[in-house]
Design a protein around this motif. Structure first.
Motif, short mmCIF file in Angstrom:
data_model
loop_
_atom_site.label_atom_id
_atom_site.label_comp_id
_atom_site.label_asym_id
_atom_site.label_seq_id
_atom_site.Cartn_x
_atom_site.Cartn_y
_atom_site.Cartn_z
N VAL A 156 0.60 -1.38 0.02
CA VAL A 156 0.16 -0.34 -0.02
C VAL A 156 0.97 1.28 0.02
CG1 VAL A 156 -1.82 -1.19 1.26
CG2 VAL A 156 -0.22 0.15 2.50
N PHE A 182 1.77 -0.42 17.17
CA PHE A 182 2.07 0.74 16.42
C PHE A 182 1.07 0.58 14.99
CE2 PHE A 182 6.10 0.99 18.45
CZ PHE A 182 5.92 2.28 19.08
N ARG A 194 -1.81 1.67 14.26
CA ARG A 194 -2.66 2.66 14.07
C ARG A 194 -1.60 4.05 13.51
NH1 ARG A 194 -4.20 6.44 19.20
NH2 ARG A 194 -1.93 6.31 18.99
N ASP A 195 -0.52 4.06 14.14
CA ASP A 195 0.32 5.43 13.55
C ASP A 195 0.92 4.96 12.26
OD1 ASP A 195 -0.41 6.55 15.90
OD2 ASP A 195 1.62 6.72 16.76
N LEU A 196 1.29 3.54 12.04
CA LEU A 196 1.85 3.24 10.78
C LEU A 196 0.87 3.43 9.61
CD1 LEU A 196 3.80 0.12 11.79
CD2 LEU A 196 4.81 1.88 11.09
N ARG A 197 -0.45 3.36 9.86
CA ARG A 197 -1.59 3.54 9.05
C ARG A 197 -1.71 4.90 8.48
NH1 ARG A 197 -7.68 1.43 9.29
NH2 ARG A 197 -7.34 2.86 11.03
N ILE A 198 -1.56 5.70 9.58
CA ILE A 198 -1.86 7.13 9.62
C ILE A 198 -0.47 7.69 8.60
CG2 ILE A 198 -1.69 9.38 10.41
CD1 ILE A 198 -3.26 8.19 12.92
N THR A 241 1.33 6.03 6.57
CA THR A 241 1.35 5.32 5.11
C THR A 241 0.33 6.17 4.34
OG1 THR A 241 0.47 3.57 5.95
CG2 THR A 241 2.94 3.42 5.66
N PHE A 242 -0.72 6.32 4.83
CA PHE A 242 -1.75 7.10 4.14
C PHE A 242 -1.51 8.46 3.73
CE2 PHE A 242 -6.13 9.17 4.35
CZ PHE A 242 -6.54 8.86 2.87
N ASP A 243 -1.25 9.39 4.96
CA ASP A 243 -1.12 10.81 4.90
C ASP A 243 0.03 11.30 5.80
OD1 ASP A 243 -1.25 13.23 4.56
OD2 ASP A 243 -3.42 13.45 4.98
N ASN A 246 -5.33 -7.03 -1.27
CA ASN A 246 -5.70 -5.63 -1.57
C ASN A 246 -6.98 -5.47 -2.74
OD1 ASN A 246 -5.84 -2.85 -1.25
ND2 ASN A 246 -4.23 -2.50 -2.66
N SER A 304 -10.18 -6.68 -0.53
CA SER A 304 -10.55 -6.30 0.85
C SER A 304 -10.80 -5.01 0.84
CB SER A 304 -9.39 -6.46 1.96
OG SER A 304 -9.33 -7.92 1.83
N LYS A 305 -11.68 -4.14 1.68
CA LYS A 305 -12.09 -2.79 1.64
C LYS A 305 -11.06 -2.16 2.42
CE LYS A 305 -16.46 -2.72 2.55
NZ LYS A 305 -17.77 -2.28 2.91
N ASP A 306 -10.52 -2.77 3.65
CA ASP A 306 -9.86 -2.06 4.54
C ASP A 306 -8.19 -2.91 5.00
OD1 ASP A 306 -10.21 -4.38 6.14
OD2 ASP A 306 -11.80 -3.07 7.62
N MET A 307 -7.56 -2.24 5.52
CA MET A 307 -6.36 -2.52 6.08
C MET A 307 -6.08 -4.00 6.77
SD MET A 307 -3.33 -0.85 5.83
CE MET A 307 -1.52 -0.73 6.33
N PHE A 323 -4.03 11.87 -2.37
CA PHE A 323 -3.99 10.69 -1.77
C PHE A 323 -4.09 9.38 -2.72
CE2 PHE A 323 -6.22 13.32 1.17
CZ PHE A 323 -5.62 13.18 2.49
N ASP A 324 -3.19 8.42 -2.42
CA ASP A 324 -3.40 7.14 -3.19
C ASP A 324 -4.86 6.71 -2.89
OD1 ASP A 324 -3.11 4.85 -4.44
OD2 ASP A 324 -1.59 3.96 -3.14
N TYR A 327 -5.36 2.89 -1.53
CA TYR A 327 -5.16 2.81 -0.16
C TYR A 327 -6.58 2.14 0.54
CZ TYR A 327 -2.74 3.10 4.12
OH TYR A 327 -2.23 2.70 5.29
N PRO A 328 -6.12 0.71 1.03
CA PRO A 328 -7.35 0.08 1.42
C PRO A 328 -7.88 0.67 2.81
CG PRO A 328 -5.35 -1.27 1.95
CD PRO A 328 -5.09 -0.03 1.12
N VAL A 329 -8.63 1.69 2.97
CA VAL A 329 -9.19 2.40 4.08
C VAL A 329 -10.73 2.95 3.91
CG1 VAL A 329 -8.02 4.36 3.52
CG2 VAL A 329 -8.44 4.01 5.97
N LEU A 330 -11.43 2.64 4.83
CA LEU A 330 -12.67 2.93 4.87
C LEU A 330 -12.74 4.68 5.31
CD1 LEU A 330 -14.38 0.13 7.01
CD2 LEU A 330 -14.07 0.32 4.20
N GLU A 364 -12.63 5.01 8.91
CA GLU A 364 -11.29 4.88 9.42
C GLU A 364 -10.51 6.36 9.20
OE1 GLU A 364 -10.72 0.11 9.13
OE2 GLU A 364 -10.27 1.19 7.20
N MET A 415 -8.45 8.66 12.27
CA MET A 415 -7.58 9.22 11.90
C MET A 415 -7.05 10.63 12.69
SD MET A 415 -5.86 7.74 8.46
CE MET A 415 -5.88 6.27 7.97
N ARG A 470 -5.96 11.20 16.44
CA ARG A 470 -4.84 10.83 17.05
C ARG A 470 -4.08 11.96 17.61
NH1 ARG A 470 -0.39 10.63 18.64
NH2 ARG A 470 1.61 9.28 18.35
N ARG A 513 -15.07 2.08 0.85
CA ARG A 513 -13.41 2.22 0.42
C ARG A 513 -13.33 3.77 -0.12
NH1 ARG A 513 -9.33 -2.24 -1.43
NH2 ARG A 513 -7.54 -0.81 -2.14
#
Lengths: 283, 230
Positions: free
Chosen positions: A36, A162, A164-168, A170-172, A222, A225-228, B85-86, B89-92, B95, B99, B102, B133
């Protein structure tokens, strides 16, 4: 069938299956971050640097009789250093990421060749260049299996903590920084987790084929699935199921287990892509 | 008089040693709704990144909420440019909104505040597509999701980087409706935009960024900020 089940009573074969399952669980989880976050090249760079570490370990073992050094430890050392160098170089404006990755990839391999050139080659037996590069699961003894299990459990525990923080991150990454996450430390952690995973997986499929296990299962996850979490779970299931199938095929056809596993995983990935595309077209 | 939420004094900042904004003096006070306009490459995003502490100024001082930008920015909800953003990315959507918590939760990964997430999703209209998604969201739905993420931690201030770029008029109206609600709830807003049409009633200050920052003392009613107008 009876013959196949008979194989399972052999301790080395049992170790082979157990090591494969451990590596697949790691790949399902850490591989998801790799896919991802588009870190396949980073993974390739780190993976190939481990060859230098293996060579370094054999060199110390044979020339200086350093008894505590093992090829796995040498590989861990080199891969973690490579991960740190990659993160540090990201902060240098004049250096492009792919330049650093390519340099570490080649220099790591070259160091391995040079170290092995100077070592007492008898230490390498029964291993060989081929088994380091392409894997030889029959060399996984109980001691190595325990180390793999403990290190992998530690990697999974840190990743869970980690998550939650790794996901944040890598997403943004910008949001991660604003939210108070230490972006550099978290990026370093992710690189180190990838590095350690590469070493564990190298025990199973060898250095050259690490990327197949690190990317294909997560890519399949990926797709569907819809989520991580779903991606991680599906990727892990895919990796374990098809790797076990690949091992049985290799025992039946007497082919190298690591390569057979990778071919099975890759072939089913192509099928999955076709299924997904067809499903999309049908609405 | 209350201290400003953002205070920039003689700030120059940029990338790789080259300053993009120069000698900027700017104050954003509580309750302001500031539209930031200017040509592409003029430094609008650089100005935002300096306020957020992502870029360290080469000269001058920046204070956010009376402290350094890296600390003060935790009280800011940030909405980046669309398309940064990508989408694979697999995120709803749900979710992504979560974020935003945090900054309040700290390091503990186990703290959850589903109440706040549900509340802000209702407020912004994200609830209707919360379990989709992000790659399956329209542009307007994505912007609503990012606004919800910015608002979920109840920030004092919102920073929005072209939140309505590439949205159709109906989607824009939806975003502006949320901003109006946020403003009436006392949230201070700083928004990069190419047009003020639709937010004229909300905007009380307008600045033009073109290397330097110039406050525009004009009524934003009916003023469309584009080429040749400002």
């Amino acid at each position: 069938m009876t013959d196949l089940l008979g194989y399972l009573e052999i301790p080395l074969i049992q170790n082979m299956f157990a090591a494969t399952v451990i590596a697949c669980v790691l790949c399902g989880v850490i591989g998801t971050y790799v896919v991802v976050n588009r870190m396949v090249a980073v993974t390739g760079g780190i993976a190939h640097t481990t060859f230098g570490g293996v060579g370094f370990a054999y060199y110390l073992m044979s020339v200086f009789a350093v008894s505590w050094m093992t090829p796995m430890l040498g590989a861990l050392l080199f891969s973690v250093v490579a991960a740190v160098v990659m993160v540090v170089c990201k902060r240098i404006d004049d250096l492009r990421d792919d330049t650093v990755i390519g340099s570490l990839w080649a220099v790591g391999m070259a160091l391995g060749v040079v170290f092995m050139c100077y070592m007492d080659r008898s230490v390498l037996v029964p291993s060989s260049y081929e088994s380091i590069l392409f894997g030889n699961m029959l060399l996984i003894d109980s001691g190595k299996l325990y180390v793999m299990a403990i290190v992998s459990a530690a990697v999974l525990a840190v990743t869970l903590f980690f998550y939650r923080d790794l996901r944040i991150l890598t997403f943004d990454p910008v949001h991660a920084k604003i939210a108070g996450i230490n972006v550099t430390a978290m990026d370093l952690l992710l690189h180190v987790l990838i590095a350690v995973t590469c070493v564990m997986v190298a025990n199973v499929v060898g250095i050259v084929m690490i990327m197949a296990l690190m990317t294909i299962p997560a890519a399949v996850g990926n797709l569907f699935s819809k989520d991580m979490k779903g991606t991680m779970l599906l990727g892990t299931f895919y990796a374990v199921a098809l790797s076990v199938l690949g091992l049985f095929l290799s025992l039946t056809m007497d082919t190298p287990p690591g390569a057979t596993v990778v071919i099975v995983i890759g072939a089913v990935f192509v099928l999955m892509m076709i299924v997904r595309k067809a499903a999309d077209r049908l609405g | 008089m209350a201290s400003p939420l953002v205070s920039m004094k003689g700030v120059s900042a940029g990338y790789g040693g080259a300053d993009i904004i120069r000698d900027v003096d700017l104050e954003l006070r509580e309750g302001d709704f500031m539209a930031v306009v200017g040509p592409n490459g003029g430094g609008k995003t650089t100005l935002f990144r300096t306020v957020l502490g992502i870029i360290t100024p080469s000269k001058g001082t920046v204070e956010v909420m009376g402290t350094s930008p890296s600390k003060g920015c935790r009280e800011i909800g940030y909405v980046p440019q669309f398309g940064s953003f990508d989408r694979k990315y697999p995120v709803l959507a749900r979710e992504v909104v979560a974020m935003g918590l945090r900054s309040r939760q700290g390091l503990s990964p186990f703290s959850k505040d589903t109440g706040s997430v549900e509340e802000v999703m209702e407020y912004t209209g994200v609830s209707a597509f919360a379990d989709r998604r992000i790659g399956d969201l329209s542009g307007g739905q994505m912007q609503r999701t990012l606004l919800a993420r910015a608002l979920v931690s109840h920030p004092k201030m919102l920073l929005l980087d072209e939140p309505t770029a590439s949205l159709d008029p109906e989607m824009k109206a939806g975003v502006y409706e949320i901003l109006a609600k946020a403003r009436s709830d006392g949230v201070t807003v700083m928004m990069v935009t190419h047009e003020v049409e639709g937010v004229e009633d909300l905007v009380n200050r307008m600045v033009r960024v073109d290397r330097c920052v110039h406050e525009i003392h004009a009524d934003p009613h009916g003023m469309v900020c584009g080429e040749g107008v400002l």
